[in-house]
Write a protein that holds these residues in place. Structure first.
Motif, PDB file in Angstrom:
ATOM      1  N   LYS A  46       0.611  -1.165   0.017  1.00 58.55           N
ATOM      2  CA  LYS A  46       0.004  -0.097   0.120  1.00 58.55           C
ATOM      3  C   LYS A  46       1.008   1.303   0.128  1.00 58.55           C
ATOM      4  O   LYS A  46       1.666   1.312   0.727  1.00 58.55           O
ATOM      5  CB  LYS A  46      -0.974  -0.181   1.052  1.00 58.55           C
ATOM      6  CG  LYS A  46      -1.766   1.235   1.565  1.00 58.55           C
ATOM      7  CD  LYS A  46      -2.575   1.471   2.554  1.00 58.55           C
ATOM      8  CE  LYS A  46      -3.331   2.611   3.187  1.00 58.55           C
ATOM      9  NZ  LYS A  46      -4.073   2.564   4.033  1.00 58.55           N
ATOM     10  N   ASP A  90      -2.470  10.082   3.906  1.00 57.53           N
ATOM     11  CA  ASP A  90      -3.907   9.708   3.954  1.00 57.53           C
ATOM     12  C   ASP A  90      -4.753  10.870   4.954  1.00 57.53           C
ATOM     13  O   ASP A  90      -4.573  10.743   6.049  1.00 57.53           O
ATOM     14  CB  ASP A  90      -4.104   8.364   4.668  1.00 57.53           C
ATOM     15  CG  ASP A  90      -5.390   7.890   4.656  1.00 57.53           C
ATOM     16  OD1 ASP A  90      -6.452   8.602   4.173  1.00 57.53           O
ATOM     17  OD2 ASP A  90      -5.640   6.895   5.532  1.00 57.53           O
ATOM     18  N   ASP A 147       1.438   6.051   5.827  1.00 59.29           N
ATOM     19  CA  ASP A 147       0.606   5.381   5.036  1.00 59.29           C
ATOM     20  C   ASP A 147       1.128   4.613   3.816  1.00 59.29           C
ATOM     21  O   ASP A 147       0.251   3.939   3.101  1.00 59.29           O
ATOM     22  CB  ASP A 147      -0.612   6.020   4.877  1.00 59.29           C
ATOM     23  CG  ASP A 147      -1.971   5.361   4.924  1.00 59.29           C
ATOM     24  OD1 ASP A 147      -1.866   4.176   5.705  1.00 59.29           O
ATOM     25  OD2 ASP A 147      -3.108   5.547   4.455  1.00 59.29           O
ATOM     26  N   GLU A 207      -9.326   3.796   1.987  1.00 58.26           N
ATOM     27  CA  GLU A 207      -8.977   3.868   0.704  1.00 58.26           C
ATOM     28  C   GLU A 207      -8.026   2.852   0.223  1.00 58.26           C
ATOM     29  O   GLU A 207      -7.702   2.539  -0.821  1.00 58.26           O
ATOM     30  CB  GLU A 207      -8.368   5.205   0.327  1.00 58.26           C
ATOM     31  CG  GLU A 207      -6.643   5.442   1.003  1.00 58.26           C
ATOM     32  CD  GLU A 207      -6.644   5.361   2.513  1.00 58.26           C
ATOM     33  OE1 GLU A 207      -7.579   5.437   3.131  1.00 58.26           O
ATOM     34  OE2 GLU A 207      -5.657   4.979   2.858  1.00 58.26           O
ATOM     35  N   THR A 213      -0.583  -0.712   5.669  1.00 55.82           N
ATOM     36  CA  THR A 213      -0.828   0.067   6.885  1.00 55.82           C
ATOM     37  C   THR A 213      -2.378   0.272   6.730  1.00 55.82           C
ATOM     38  O   THR A 213      -2.886   1.274   6.368  1.00 55.82           O
ATOM     39  CB  THR A 213      -0.499   1.238   7.056  1.00 55.82           C
ATOM     40  OG1 THR A 213      -0.403   2.071   5.758  1.00 55.82           O
ATOM     41  CG2 THR A 213       1.219   1.058   7.215  1.00 55.82           C
TER      42      THR A 213
HETATM   43 ZN    ZN Z   1      -4.794   4.665   4.714  1.00 53.38          ZN
END
Ligand code: ZN
Ligand code: BES
Ligand code: MN
Length: 472
Positions: A239, A244, A262, A323, A348
């Motif tokens: 990710k 974020d 993030d 997301e 995360t």
């Molecule tokens: Zn996130």
């Protein structure tokens, strides 16, 4: 493309400098398990130990002066088992307790590689934004039986991952993640393909585009490949949310303050890649990183929107702050198309993971029993522990949507890490084994070998597992 992250080449050289060849002048470090071990030391030293009231409790350090006030030796307590589960990284407490200088272990080590790695992990400092530079270095002589290449490869991966997470979002956007991935590819003969901006729509990555389009730093999917075609195929997906905000479901200030981390999953995936490539682990590696900002703007995706995903499933948006699973889903679909032997996500992903197991112990989900068992064992052996959690199928119904094929979040407050994992699993059909790691990516309180700040959790664990399983 230039970036604020130290190049892999510079990082490699700086780590090389920390490990001295055998025979280099150095201060000995003696590991002391119990008070009995002290019976052999000299009379003057024994008086010093006595005067300081020093006991060889786990992690305690005593600097022993010589005739002229120099440091003659270092005693390091390893006794007791109160920290048993933390023990593999215990040596990592040393650098903080030692003044700058050159050291060697004078005791026999049960695992020389891990001891040196622990030391190097404890030496890490993030000084990129400190004026005045750094001169304060601790170096270590390579002990007998230690594998220099292996140690440096692992340390390099960890340092790179930490640098990436620690670099603030204003200096680490999707383009910077791409630049770093290209740097890694160039240094190892990997190939790399990047799909950016509106090309994400043309090439059918609609959810990566939807999440990232509200930022003027365009979203992208980074796809890196390395290794022999014929080797077992391992695909890791990380990710890469560079910041974020929560999107329109904006995070409150305290929850947003650390969200530069993030992209911790991407950092762990790249750290793992460096370990694999530097040690030439005989696997066919693919790294996929959906990189994007989750930002607020007029064109941001909204709660209640229904998105089309790469594999055709329609996804109702319950909350724009969830997301990560959206960008991962499109990347997972792509990864799954070639049915890899191992497919692993690092992300995360949820606050719920930290509520369940705290910041230091990432939940690990696996569709394969043997993989799970081996991974747990390896992770604990090298001091990069993970803990198994279930892909609990009955909770799948919590992701029901009234108008779309699936909702990406569950309505209620329960089992947040599990339902996120179950959402991801829906996009994996063909991979032989799928595993997911819900990492925290950050060390809030300093521990041996883990300075406060970014940490590419579980990268070493996966590396160690695969090395045992497939390595030479
Ligand atoms: Zn996130
Ligand atoms: N990046 C966060 C998860 C996170 C938060 C990890 C704090 C570590 C520390 C993720 O994008 C997120 O915001 N998840 C939400 C999901 C929720 C809206 C279903 C969460 O966990 O609150
Ligand atoms: Mn979020």
């Amino acid at each position: 493309m230039s970036t604020h992250v130290m190049s892999l080449d510079a990082l490699h050289k700086s780590l090389e400098d920390l490990v001295l060849e055998p025979g280099a002048p150095s201060i000995p470090i003696e590991l002391v398990t119990s008070a009995d071990d002290l019976s052999g030391i000299g009379e003057r030293e024994a008086r010093w130990v006595e005067a300081r009231g020093w006991k060889p409790s786990q992690g305690s350090v005593l600097l022993v002066p010589g005739e002229n006030g120099e440091i003659e030796k270092v005693l390091f307590g390893t006794g007791g088992d109160d920290w048993a589960q933390d023990a593999p990284m215990l040596i990592g407490a040393l650098p903080d307790a030692l003044p700058a200088g050159d050291y060697r272990f004078s005791s026999t080590l049960s695992n020389p590689d891990l001891a040196v790695l622990g030391f190097l992990k404890g030496c890490y400092r993030f000084t990129r934004y400190k004026s005045g530079g750094e001169s304060d270095v601790r170096r270590l002589v390579l002990p007998e039986g230690a594998d220099r290449t292996h140690i440096l490869a692992l340390a390099e991966g960890v340092y790179l991952g930490r640098n990436l997470i620690n670099t603030p979002a204003n200096d680490l956007g999707p383009a910077d993640l791409e630049a770093v991935a290209r740097d890694i590819a160039n240094s190892s003969g990997a190939t790399i393909k990047v799909t950016e901006g509106s090309s994400l729509l043309a090439d059918n990555f609609p959810m990566i585009h939807a999440v990232g389009r509200a930022s003027d730093r365009s979203p992208r999917l980074i796809d890196l490949r390395w290794g022999a075609e014929s080797a077992p195929r391992v695909t890791v997906v990380g990710k890469g949310i560079c910041f974020d905000t929560g999107g329109l479901n904006l995070k409150p200030g305290n929850a947003m303050s650390l969200m530069k981390k993030d992209m911790g999953g991407a950092a762990a995936a790249l750290a793992f890649a460096v370990m694999v490539m530097r040690t030439k682990l005989p696997i066919r590696l693919r790294v996929l990183i959906p990189a994007a900002d989750n930002s607020v703007a007029g064109n941001a995706f909204r709660p209640g929107d229904v998105l089309q995903s790469r594999n055709g499933m329609t996804v109702e948006i319950g909350n724009t702050d969830a997301e990560g699973r959206l960008v991962l889903a499109d990347a997972l679909s792509l990864a799954d198309e070639e049915a890899p032997d191992y497919l692993v996500t690092f992300a995360t992903l949820t606050g719920a993971a930290r509520v369940a197991l705290g910041p230091d112990l990432p939940p690990f989900y696996s569709t394969d029993e043997a993989f799970a068992e081996g991974m747990l064992k390896s992770s604990h052996a090298v001091g990069d522990p993970v803990w198994r959690m279930p892909f609990w199928a009955p909770y799948d119904k919590l992701l029901k949507s009234n108008i779309a094929d699936v909702n990406h979040i569950s309505e209620g407050p329960f089992a947040g890490s599990v339902t996120a994992a179950l959402f991801l699993k829906r996009f994996v059909e063909h991979a032989k084994r799928y595993a997911h790691l819900d990492i925290y990516g950050w060390v809030p309180r300093q521990q041996p070998g883990r300075p406060r700040g970014g940490e590419p959790h579980a990268a070493r664990a996966l590396y160690e597992y695969l090395r045992g399983e497939l390595g030479a």
